[in-house]
Scaffold this motif. Structure first.
Motif, PDB file in Angstrom:
ATOM      1  N   LEU A 100       0.849  -1.187   0.000  1.00 26.52           N
ATOM      2  CA  LEU A 100       0.000   0.000   0.000  1.00 26.52           C
ATOM      3  C   LEU A 100       0.884   1.236   0.000  1.00 26.52           C
ATOM      4  N   GLU A 101       0.609   2.174  -0.950  1.00 26.98           N
ATOM      5  CA  GLU A 101       1.339   3.437  -0.974  1.00 26.98           C
ATOM      6  C   GLU A 101       0.349   4.578  -1.096  1.00 26.98           C
ATOM      7  N   THR A 102       0.412   5.526  -0.204  1.00 28.44           N
ATOM      8  CA  THR A 102      -0.497   6.680  -0.147  1.00 28.44           C
ATOM      9  C   THR A 102      -1.934   6.320  -0.539  1.00 28.44           C
ATOM     10  N   GLY A 103      -2.439   5.305   0.139  1.00 24.28           N
ATOM     11  CA  GLY A 103      -3.852   4.969  -0.017  1.00 24.28           C
ATOM     12  C   GLY A 103      -4.197   4.122  -1.227  1.00 24.28           C
ATOM     13  N   ARG A 104      -3.170   3.684  -1.988  1.00 23.23           N
ATOM     14  CA  ARG A 104      -3.441   2.850  -3.171  1.00 23.23           C
ATOM     15  C   ARG A 104      -2.668   1.540  -3.082  1.00 23.23           C
ATOM     16  N   ILE A 105      -3.299   0.436  -3.527  1.00 19.57           N
ATOM     17  CA  ILE A 105      -2.581  -0.835  -3.617  1.00 19.57           C
ATOM     18  C   ILE A 105      -1.727  -0.774  -4.884  1.00 19.57           C
ATOM     19  N   VAL A 106      -0.397  -0.882  -4.726  1.00 21.74           N
ATOM     20  CA  VAL A 106       0.471  -0.765  -5.899  1.00 21.74           C
ATOM     21  C   VAL A 106       1.062  -2.105  -6.326  1.00 21.74           C
ATOM     22  N   LEU A 107       1.033  -3.077  -5.462  1.00 19.72           N
ATOM     23  CA  LEU A 107       1.597  -4.384  -5.783  1.00 19.72           C
ATOM     24  C   LEU A 107       0.827  -5.469  -5.062  1.00 19.72           C
ATOM     25  N   GLU A 108       0.802  -6.655  -5.676  1.00 18.45           N
ATOM     26  CA  GLU A 108       0.128  -7.780  -5.031  1.00 18.45           C
ATOM     27  C   GLU A 108       0.778  -9.038  -5.569  1.00 18.45           C
ATOM     28  N   ASP A 109       1.249  -9.922  -4.673  1.00 17.59           N
ATOM     29  CA  ASP A 109       1.929 -11.126  -5.155  1.00 17.59           C
ATOM     30  C   ASP A 109       2.105 -12.119  -4.009  1.00 17.59           C
ATOM     31  N   ALA A 110       2.609 -13.313  -4.363  1.00 22.69           N
ATOM     32  CA  ALA A 110       3.004 -14.266  -3.327  1.00 22.69           C
ATOM     33  C   ALA A 110       4.234 -13.704  -2.613  1.00 22.69           C
ATOM     34  N   CYS A 111       4.372 -14.019  -1.323  1.00 23.43           N
ATOM     35  CA  CYS A 111       5.440 -13.382  -0.551  1.00 23.43           C
ATOM     36  C   CYS A 111       6.856 -13.654  -1.066  1.00 23.43           C
ATOM     37  N   PRO A 112       7.159 -14.902  -1.467  1.00 25.46           N
ATOM     38  CA  PRO A 112       8.518 -15.121  -1.984  1.00 25.46           C
ATOM     39  C   PRO A 112       8.817 -14.215  -3.178  1.00 25.46           C
ATOM     40  N   ALA A 113       7.831 -14.003  -4.027  1.00 29.68           N
ATOM     41  CA  ALA A 113       8.019 -13.129  -5.181  1.00 29.68           C
ATOM     42  C   ALA A 113       8.201 -11.672  -4.739  1.00 29.68           C
ATOM     43  N   LEU A 114       7.426 -11.255  -3.755  1.00 34.74           N
ATOM     44  CA  LEU A 114       7.559  -9.888  -3.254  1.00 34.74           C
ATOM     45  C   LEU A 114       8.944  -9.678  -2.654  1.00 34.74           C
ATOM     46  N   GLN A 115       9.446 -10.719  -1.956  1.00 35.13           N
ATOM     47  CA  GLN A 115      10.770 -10.595  -1.339  1.00 35.13           C
ATOM     48  C   GLN A 115      11.851 -10.392  -2.384  1.00 35.13           C
ATOM     49  N   LYS A 116      11.612 -10.928  -3.608  1.00 33.41           N
ATOM     50  CA  LYS A 116      12.620 -10.793  -4.658  1.00 33.41           C
ATOM     51  C   LYS A 116      12.397  -9.547  -5.497  1.00 33.41           C
ATOM     52  N   ASN A 117      11.203  -8.992  -5.413  1.00 39.70           N
ATOM     53  CA  ASN A 117      10.855  -7.828  -6.241  1.00 39.70           C
ATOM     54  C   ASN A 117      11.782  -6.643  -5.943  1.00 39.70           C
ATOM     55  N   PRO A 118      12.492  -6.111  -6.983  1.00 43.36           N
ATOM     56  CA  PRO A 118      13.470  -5.035  -6.757  1.00 43.36           C
ATOM     57  C   PRO A 118      12.836  -3.786  -6.128  1.00 43.36           C
ATOM     58  N   GLN A 119      11.621  -3.484  -6.559  1.00 44.54           N
ATOM     59  CA  GLN A 119      10.913  -2.322  -6.031  1.00 44.54           C
ATOM     60  C   GLN A 119      10.710  -2.467  -4.522  1.00 44.54           C
ATOM     61  N   VAL A 120      10.236  -3.649  -4.123  1.00 40.13           N
ATOM     62  CA  VAL A 120       9.997  -3.911  -2.705  1.00 40.13           C
ATOM     63  C   VAL A 120      11.311  -3.916  -1.936  1.00 40.13           C
ATOM     64  N   ARG A 121      12.330  -4.550  -2.525  1.00 35.10           N
ATOM     65  CA  ARG A 121      13.636  -4.632  -1.847  1.00 35.10           C
ATOM     66  C   ARG A 121      14.172  -3.241  -1.549  1.00 35.10           C
ATOM     67  N   GLU A 122      14.034  -2.364  -2.527  1.00 30.66           N
ATOM     68  CA  GLU A 122      14.592  -1.020  -2.320  1.00 30.66           C
ATOM     69  C   GLU A 122      13.805  -0.230  -1.285  1.00 30.66           C
ATOM     70  N   ALA A 123      12.447  -0.278  -1.401  1.00 30.42           N
ATOM     71  CA  ALA A 123      11.623   0.586  -0.546  1.00 30.42           C
ATOM     72  C   ALA A 123      11.414   0.021   0.849  1.00 30.42           C
ATOM     73  N   TYR A 124      11.313  -1.316   0.985  1.00 29.17           N
ATOM     74  CA  TYR A 124      10.888  -1.869   2.272  1.00 29.17           C
ATOM     75  C   TYR A 124      11.883  -2.837   2.911  1.00 29.17           C
ATOM     76  N   LEU A 125      12.810  -3.375   2.112  1.00 25.64           N
ATOM     77  CA  LEU A 125      13.722  -4.358   2.698  1.00 25.64           C
ATOM     78  C   LEU A 125      15.156  -3.849   2.752  1.00 25.64           C
ATOM     79  N   GLY A 126      15.345  -2.544   2.408  1.00 29.26           N
ATOM     80  CA  GLY A 126      16.679  -1.976   2.310  1.00 29.26           C
ATOM     81  C   GLY A 126      17.408  -1.821   3.634  1.00 29.26           C
TER      82      GLY A 126
END
Ligand SMILES: Nc1ncnc2c1ncn2[C@@H]1O[C@H](COP(=O)(O)OP(=O)(O)O)[C@@H](O)[C@H]1O
Ligand SMILES: [Mg+2]
Lengths: 322, 234
Positions: free
Chosen positions: B208-234
């Motif tokens: 969720l980003e500023t009130g909008r769902i921007v991504l949706e996936d299985a967790c292993p895929a989210l963990q590998k997602n570069p966007q997620v890695r940079e913003a939330y797993l950095g």
């Protein structure tokens, strides 16, 4: 009646005075306990409690005068007391339901307006001069020789009611509905998430408080034999509120003790002050200031006398060991 | 089991959620991650009925629940452990738990649930008669989850159970969340700022980003997602 009383022996006069004082303390204790239910345990800020007392007194007085004579006295007494209670509860419903849906301080303002308004409207509608009711004596005819009996009877009634209300509050606070009240008082939203209807819980507590105040008013009407709007002015609300704050929000024994203390100091100051009947204003201001400084949570805080004694004993035992 | 379709929520004139859609299937652990102020708490509050959506639809087990009052929604089987825990500090630990079973009239069921919760969090049993306010942050979190479980939910909403809690206790709490899902079969929607731990526990996730769902996936895929890695797993 007054002329007769004047000729009574001093000892009897003292007894009469004492029973009168204790009855008044008992009525104040009832009012303070019921306000404490709303303000203390329920954490709702009501400033209209004198209005419910007024409605109970006037309701009972009106019905007593309206009922046909010749009915059994005890029956009339009980019926009119229940009626006074009902009128006060209806008043509570009228002001409580719309206000308790809202959050915050609306309740204080609305109940204040209600307590003052209901008295003003009824006393303006009352064409008698001076306005008010004489309440027929229904339990027995009073004269100077049985006045003490009469007062002792009311003393018994009032003590019984105080004990009843104390038991009611104790059991309520420990019940599931009572704990829900405490939960709502602390955090309405969190209580809602557990399936408690916050408005319903608050309305229930508010109505219980109004009903008890109405009952106290009805008993007062029968006891004093007359009711007049000037007996229900805002100073009464201030007194009840002061007892609750002095006794501690959410403390039963504190409330009763404070009712005694306030009455005793008020009487004491009355004697010192002699003719100056406005001494209570100085007294109230002084009590409030001292309270803020020394006991901001009331005499016992939210605890009971028994808790305080237990703690004190434990500390003493610990002290003697050391 | 739970479906949100195009839900808009406002605080006064300020829109906090913009067309949020998500679904949770029976038995899953789903996580909703996002940074501070993204609208995670608002989403949970709306599901629980503390906030009404201005537009959109929420259904639970086929029944429309948007616009229902909070106390009704609990009765249908949705419980929430709110952000900041919000336990009743002046009630004892045991009373806090019993408060959760407020709607349950069957005493034996209440006792059964209490035993289950106290088996899950033995610390709550040890501290049963203490006022709730005397517990540590982590213990209060256990109490908030336990209290929600006492309602006997089919779906448990958890709002940032790791917030402000010692790392060791976070581990313990997340182990218990997994057990709740596995052993009690309770479906879980987990809101977290701590994406590391949430993505490890859950099967699926929404971002969720500023009130909008921007991504949706299985967790292993989210963990590998570069966007997620940079913003939330950095
Ligand atoms: N009670 C409120 N009144 C007004 N605005 C609010 C309120 N609660 C949250 N907001 C706003 O809504 C947005 C989402 O907040 P919230 O749902 O608490 O985010 P999160 O839980 O993801 O941190 C934020 O911009 C926040 O400022
Ligand atoms: Mg939040």
């Amino acid at each position: 009646m007054d002329a007769g009383v004047l000729q009574l022996p001093l000892a009897i006069k003292l007894d009469l005075w004492l029973t009168d004082q204790v009855i008044l303390v008992g009525l104040f204790a009832l009012l303070a306990l019921s306000l404490n239910l709303i303000n203390g345990w329920g954490r709702m800020f009501s400033l209209g409690h004198h209005g419910f007392y007024f409605l109970g007194a006037y309701g009972a007085a009106w019905l007593t005068a309206a009922l046909p004579t010749g009915l059994p006295g005890a029956l009339v007494f009980v019926t009119t007391c229940l009626f006074g209670m009902l009128v006060a509860t209806a008043g509570g419903l009228l002001i409580g339901v719309p206000c308790l849906r809202l959050r915050g301080d609306y309740l204080a303002i609305a109940t204040l307006g209600f307590g003052e308004g209901v008295r003003l409207v009824i006393s303006n509608a009352d064409v008698r001069v001076p306005p008010g009711f004489t309440v027929p004596r229904v339990l027995f005819e009073v004269n100077s020789s049985n006045l003490l009996m009469y007062r002792l009877l009311f003393l018994g009634i009032v003590i019984l009611l105080v004990v009843g209300v104390v038991l009611l509050i104790r059991n309520y606070v420990r019940s599931s509905a009572g704990r829900a009240m405490l939960a709502v008082a602390q955090d309405e939203r969190a209580a809602g998430l557990l399936g408690i209807n916050p408005t319903g819980s608050k309305v229930l507590v508010f109505l219980m408080g109004s009903a008890i105040a109405g009952l106290a008013g009805a008993v007062y009407a029968h006891y004093s034999g007359s009711v007049a709007p000037k007996d229900f002015e805002f100073v009464l609300m201030v007194t009840i509120f002061l007892i609750v704050v002095l006794g501690g929000l959410g403390s039963i024994s504190g409330c009763i003790l404070a009712a005694f203390l306030l009455r005793a100091t008020e009487r004491g100051l009355g004697m010192v002050g002699g003719v100056v009947s406005e001494w209570w204003q100085v007294e109230f201001a002084l009590i409030l200031i001292l309270l803020m400084i020394f006991r901001p949570n009331g005499i016992f805080g939210p605890r009971e006398l028994t808790d305080v004694i237990r703690d004190w004993r434990q500390r003493r035992r610990a002290g003697s060991k050391a | 089991m739970l479906i949100l379709e195009d839900v808009d929520v406002y605080y006064g004139n300020v829109q906090a959620l913009h067309g949020v859609s998500l679904r949770v299937e029976e038995g899953e652990i789903v996580t909703l991650i996002g940074s501070n102020g993204a609208g995670k708490t608002t989403t949970l509050r709306t599901i629980s009925g503390l906030q009404s959506p201005r537009a959109g639809k929420i259904t639970f087990c086929g029944q429309r629940i948007d616009g229902m009052p909070a106390e009704k929604i609990v009765g249908l089987g949705i419980a929430q452990s709110p952000e900041g825990r919000r336990i009743f500090t002046n009630l004892t630990v045991r009373e806090n738990l019993q408060m959760g079973a407020y709607l349950e009239r069957d005493k034996s069921k209440v006792r059964e649930r209490l035993e289950r919760v106290e088996a899950l969090f033995p610390r709550l049993q040890e501290r049963a008669s203490q006022p709730g306010g005397t517990l540590s942050g982590g213990e209060q979190q256990m109490l908030a989850i336990g209290r929600a479980l006492m309602t006997g939910p089919r779906l448990l909403l958890l709002d940032e159970p790791s917030l402000g809690i010692a790392p060791i206790l976070v581990q313990e709490i997340f182990r218990e969340i997994e057990r709740i899902n596995r052993e009690l079969g309770t479906t879980i929607l987990l809101v977290e700022q701590n994406a590391h731990i949430a993505l490890r526990l859950a099967q699926r996730g929404y971002v969720l980003e500023t009130g909008r769902i921007v991504l949706e996936d299985a967790c292993p895929a989210l963990q590998k997602n570069p966007q997620v890695r940079e913003a939330y797993l950095g």
